[in-house]
Design an enzyme around this catalytic site. Structure first.
Site, short mmCIF file in Angstrom:
data_model
loop_
_atom_site.label_atom_id
_atom_site.label_comp_id
_atom_site.label_asym_id
_atom_site.label_seq_id
_atom_site.Cartn_x
_atom_site.Cartn_y
_atom_site.Cartn_z
N HIS A 109 47.58 20.65 53.50
CA HIS A 109 47.19 20.54 52.10
C HIS A 109 47.54 21.84 51.37
CE1 HIS A 109 44.40 16.95 52.39
NE2 HIS A 109 44.53 17.28 53.67
N ASP A 151 38.95 17.25 49.17
CA ASP A 151 39.88 16.26 49.68
C ASP A 151 39.17 14.91 49.59
OD1 ASP A 151 41.52 14.58 51.08
OD2 ASP A 151 41.50 15.74 52.95
N TYR A 195 34.44 16.25 51.39
CA TYR A 195 35.54 15.76 52.22
C TYR A 195 35.27 14.29 52.51
CZ TYR A 195 38.51 15.16 56.37
OH TYR A 195 39.44 14.71 57.28
#
Length: 277
Positions: free
Chosen positions: A268, A154, A114
């Site tokens: 998402h 992500d 992330y």
């Protein structure tokens, strides 16, 4: 294994909230073998209770409670896992988790990551560049460690104009800054460069772009504000970055976009790829 290895990644935007909104109903029939999560924002006990006993769970929570947090859940137990990342004075907790999995005698290395969201011209952006620097240092070592390696998650950067619907309005915003995109040029090769996404740069492959081709999207994140989801005004910031040997085994790529705004359980969408080993 008789069928491809199915690996999914999704920023859950808080796993407890995601489960309340329907994440479990998505996961149960999806046939996922390895699940990478970002922004878990929960305790390990919460996560294991939600996923259930059939999953082997690795979780690296953030230093600050209720922030970030990455996890890997698998139908098979990890052989080795690592969380050390970047220089000693850099807090990467909750942002990078590696694990080696034995898939019928073949070792596959998977990273759930992330990347910081950042904010242009602020200390947050400095931290983001520190993370991307550490990532640039780690990727070649990861490929050397195992030619079947995968970084998913992500990444909070749209590499190309194809990756953001409203790219012209975002060229000065974190997530599409030229300096951020230059890191992806190093990882994958630059747009128009010979060998882009096929050996240029560090040689890693953006599996999503390889499957989608030269088309806008497919987007993986949409703002919760306004009509962004309904008009598909999104960003493609959730990736499967694979070493060439692993990328060549990919046989399908899917963004599990919700059918309607009120059916979303995160901002998402999961990105699901089958690898035929």
């Amino acid at each position: 294994m008789s069928r491809p290895l199915r690996i999914a990644t999704v920023n859950v935007n808080g796993v407890r909230a995601a489960y309340r909104k329907g994440m479990g109903e998505w996961l149960a029939p999806r046939g996922v073998d390895i699940l990478a999560l970002q922004e878990v924002r929960a305790e390990t006990d919460d996560l294991t209770a939600l996923l259930g006993p059939e999953w082997d769970v690795l979780h690296d929570p953030a230093t600050a409670k209720g922030r970030a947090g990455v996890a890997l859940a698998s139908r098979r137990k990890a052989e080795i896992h690592r969380v050390t990342f970047g220089p000693d004075d850099f807090d990467s907790a909750g942002r990078w988790l590696e694990a080696d999995y034995d898939v019928d005698g073949t070792i596959v290395t998977v990273v759930s990551t992330y990347v910081n969201s950042g904010e242009a011209d602020t200390p947050k952006q400095v931290e983001k560049y520190k993370f991307l620097d550490a990532m640039a240092e780690r990727l070649p070592k990861l490929a050397e460690h195992n030619p079947l390696s995968l970084v998913v998650g992500d990444l909070n950067v749209g590499h190309r104009t194809l990756d953001i619907k409203n790219w012209k309005g975002n060229v000065k915003r974190a997530g599409f800054l030229p300096a951020e995109r230059a890191y992806f040029d190093r990882f994958l090769g630059a747009e128009g460069e010979e060998g882009y996404n096929a050996g240029a740069g560090f040689g890693w492959v953006d599996v999503g772009r390889r499957f989608a081709g030269e088309v806008p999207g497919p987007y993986t994140w949409w703002s919760q504000r306004g009509q962004a989801f309904d008009t598909d005004t999104g960003w493609r910031i959730d990736y499967h970055l694979a070493t060439p040997a692993l990328a060549d085994t990919a046989v399908s790529y899917t963004v599990d976009r919700a059918a309607a705004y009120d059916e979303r359980w995160s901002d998402h969408a999961p990105v699901v790829v089958d690898y035929s080993l």
